[in-house]
Enzyme design. Structure first.
Site, PDB file in Angstrom:
ATOM      1  N   GLU A  48       6.754   7.073  -8.909  1.00  0.00           N
ATOM      2  CA  GLU A  48       7.599   6.297  -8.009  1.00  0.00           C
ATOM      3  C   GLU A  48       9.068   6.640  -8.219  1.00  0.00           C
ATOM      4  OE1 GLU A  48       6.948   2.270  -6.840  1.00  0.00           O
ATOM      5  OE2 GLU A  48       5.176   2.105  -8.116  1.00  0.00           O
ATOM      6  N   ARG A  49       9.786   6.799  -7.116  1.00  0.00           N
ATOM      7  CA  ARG A  49      11.217   7.055  -7.237  1.00  0.00           C
ATOM      8  C   ARG A  49      11.874   5.842  -7.889  1.00  0.00           C
ATOM      9  NH1 ARG A  49      13.749   6.372  -1.081  1.00  0.00           N
ATOM     10  NH2 ARG A  49      12.802   4.348  -0.658  1.00  0.00           N
TER      11      ARG A  49
ATOM     12  N   THR B 211       2.128   0.939  -1.467  1.00  0.00           N
ATOM     13  CA  THR B 211       2.526   1.820  -0.375  1.00  0.00           C
ATOM     14  C   THR B 211       2.039   3.241  -0.632  1.00  0.00           C
ATOM     15  OG1 THR B 211       4.699   2.223  -1.382  1.00  0.00           O
ATOM     16  CG2 THR B 211       4.548   0.446   0.243  1.00  0.00           C
ATOM     17  N   GLY B 212       2.015   3.641  -1.909  1.00  0.00           N
ATOM     18  CA  GLY B 212       1.525   4.974  -2.254  1.00  0.00           C
ATOM     19  C   GLY B 212       0.047   5.132  -1.969  1.00  0.00           C
TER      20      GLY B 212
ATOM     21  N   ASN C 123       8.673   3.156   2.922  1.00  0.00           N
ATOM     22  CA  ASN C 123       9.445   4.020   2.040  1.00  0.00           C
ATOM     23  C   ASN C 123       8.786   5.401   2.050  1.00  0.00           C
ATOM     24  OD1 ASN C 123       7.170   3.274   0.559  1.00  0.00           O
ATOM     25  ND2 ASN C 123       8.309   1.945  -0.809  1.00  0.00           N
TER      26      ASN C 123
ATOM     27  N   ASN D 295       0.768  -2.703 -11.566  1.00  0.00           N
ATOM     28  CA  ASN D 295       2.136  -2.488 -11.085  1.00  0.00           C
ATOM     29  C   ASN D 295       2.896  -3.785 -11.340  1.00  0.00           C
ATOM     30  OD1 ASN D 295       3.545  -1.523  -7.824  1.00  0.00           O
ATOM     31  ND2 ASN D 295       4.337  -1.231  -9.862  1.00  0.00           N
TER      32      ASN D 295
ATOM     33  N   CYS E  87       7.379  -3.363  -1.371  1.00  0.00           N
ATOM     34  CA  CYS E  87       6.311  -2.948  -2.275  1.00  0.00           C
ATOM     35  C   CYS E  87       5.058  -3.735  -1.915  1.00  0.00           C
ATOM     36  CB  CYS E  87       6.708  -3.218  -3.728  1.00  0.00           C
ATOM     37  SG  CYS E  87       5.371  -3.005  -4.931  1.00  0.00           S
TER      38      CYS E  87
ATOM     39  N   ASN F 256       2.164  -4.045  -3.636  1.00  0.00           N
ATOM     40  CA  ASN F 256       1.653  -4.834  -4.759  1.00  0.00           C
ATOM     41  C   ASN F 256       2.501  -6.076  -4.990  1.00  0.00           C
ATOM     42  OD1 ASN F 256      -0.558  -3.138  -5.460  1.00  0.00           O
ATOM     43  ND2 ASN F 256       0.834  -1.736  -6.488  1.00  0.00           N
TER      44      ASN F 256
ATOM     45  N   HIS G 113       6.970   8.926   1.203  1.00  0.00           N
ATOM     46  CA  HIS G 113       5.956   9.392   0.264  1.00  0.00           C
ATOM     47  C   HIS G 113       5.638  10.854   0.529  1.00  0.00           C
ATOM     48  CE1 HIS G 113       4.715   5.429  -1.387  1.00  0.00           C
ATOM     49  NE2 HIS G 113       5.147   5.005  -0.209  1.00  0.00           N
TER      50      HIS G 113
ATOM     51  N   CYS H 220       0.578   1.671  -7.010  1.00  0.00           N
ATOM     52  CA  CYS H 220       1.606   1.575  -5.970  1.00  0.00           C
ATOM     53  C   CYS H 220       0.885   1.317  -4.661  1.00  0.00           C
ATOM     54  CB  CYS H 220       2.418   2.866  -5.900  1.00  0.00           C
ATOM     55  SG  CYS H 220       3.612   2.904  -4.543  1.00  0.00           S
TER      56      CYS H 220
ATOM     57  N   ASN I   1      14.192  -1.412  -8.632  1.00  0.00           N
ATOM     58  CA  ASN I   1      13.414  -0.637  -9.588  1.00  0.00           C
ATOM     59  C   ASN I   1      14.016  -0.737 -10.989  1.00  0.00           C
ATOM     60  OD1 ASN I   1      11.581   0.492  -7.626  1.00  0.00           O
ATOM     61  ND2 ASN I   1      13.274   1.787  -6.936  1.00  0.00           N
TER      62      ASN I   1
END
Length: 295
Positions: free
Chosen positions: A226-227, A237-238, A175, A23, A85, A87, A177, A235, A76
């Site tokens: 990711e949006r 948070t993902g 954020n 990332n 984020c 990462n 998900h 990601c 982004n």
């Protein structure tokens, strides 16, 4: 200085390219000054053909709250600003440590999602990896936010197109998900479903989408849309949102390895009220440079 104006009017912006298991972001030292037109800058620099190439840009700034050591802003690749984020947080810790800007073992990082506590795990005087306290997951539908009649959206059937539904779990890790469990990750129509789900009307602010396969009680595999960026190799948070959803639905234990296309992250979420999600992973510096921007 992070950026200066040259004699011919060009803006010279110093940067560091780093990635957390693939990332990748462009990091700019903004402790003393900051470039302008940040959304435009993110689009320009992130372009993988005409710019530096990245998933976005991260600005390392002075804190605005007393307890923080520094602050991050991130944009982004499409120019939209993100809240935080995982990462990128690890990369900021590594950036500070490698430049001897801190000798602390714990750094408080200010983000738009609050202060994130970063623990620098060292071995022989070198930074091995970084553990990020990602905070407690948000499951309340209105707070994620997601449009849903119930209090929590856990594997709720959502219509993607005529006659096609997916079971979605909504989690916020700073954020929003949408986590979707599948039997075979390789057979998912990822490039079609990712953007459809990102912009589904159920998300007031769009969302990151994770397609997840359970491999073992202590391992999951996932792909992330990711949006604002599309598919990314990882990601943070993902991965945390996917782990929370897997644990909530009884698919895994409360400590697992999340396998993403760019590498692996260790995720822990104790089974106690109000417990925080802890994420551990590496941070890698790729190169430094100067981006010449026309003013």
């Amino acid at each position: 200085m992070a950026h200066t104006i040259t004699n011919n009017g060009t803006e010279a912006i110093e940067f560091t390219k780093m990635h957390g298991i693939g990332n990748d972001y462009i990091y700019i030292d903004c402790m003393e000054s900051m470039p302008d037109r940040l959304s435009d800058l993110a689009r320009e620099m992130s372009d993988r053909h005409f710019g530096v190439g990245s998933d976005g840009i991260v600005l390392i700034c002075p804190p605005t709250v007393p307890d923080a050591h520094c602050r991050m802003r991130m944009f982004n690749s499409d120019g939209s600003e993100a809240r935080m984020c995982g990462n990128a947080s690890r990369c900021i810790a590594s950036w500070l440590y490698s430049r001897r800007l801190t000798d602390l073992d714990i750094i408080n990082l200010e983000t738009l999602s609050g202060i994130k506590v970063l623990t620098l795990n060292k071995e022989g005087g070198e930074l091995r990896d970084v553990t990020v306290d990602m905070g407690a997951p948000v499951l309340d539908a209105a707070s994620v936010p997601v449009r849903f009649d119930g209090r929590q959206m856990i594997e709720a059937q959502v219509e993607v197109s005529a006659g096609e539904t997916l079971a979605v779990t909504a989690v916020s890790m700073g954020n929003p998900h949408g986590v979707i469990f599948v039997d075979d990750l390789e057979s998912v129509a990822f490039d079609r479903l990712g953007p459809l789900m990102e912009r589904h009307p159920m998300w007031p602010d769009r969302a990151n989408i994770e397609f997840v396969q359970t491999v073992a009680p202590d391992r999951i595999r996932l792909r992330v849309w990711e949006r604002g960026a599309g598919e990314t190799l990882a990601c943070g948070t993902g991965a945390c949102a996917a782990a929370v959803a897997a644990m909530l639905t009884g698919r895994t234990a409360r400590s697992l390895t999340a396998e993403l296309r760019g590498g692996e992250l260790k995720i822990e979420w104790p089974d106690t009220p109000g417990a925080h999600v802890m994420m551990t992973g590496t941070a890698t510096e790729v190169f430094t440079g100067i981006y010449m921007r026309r003013t």
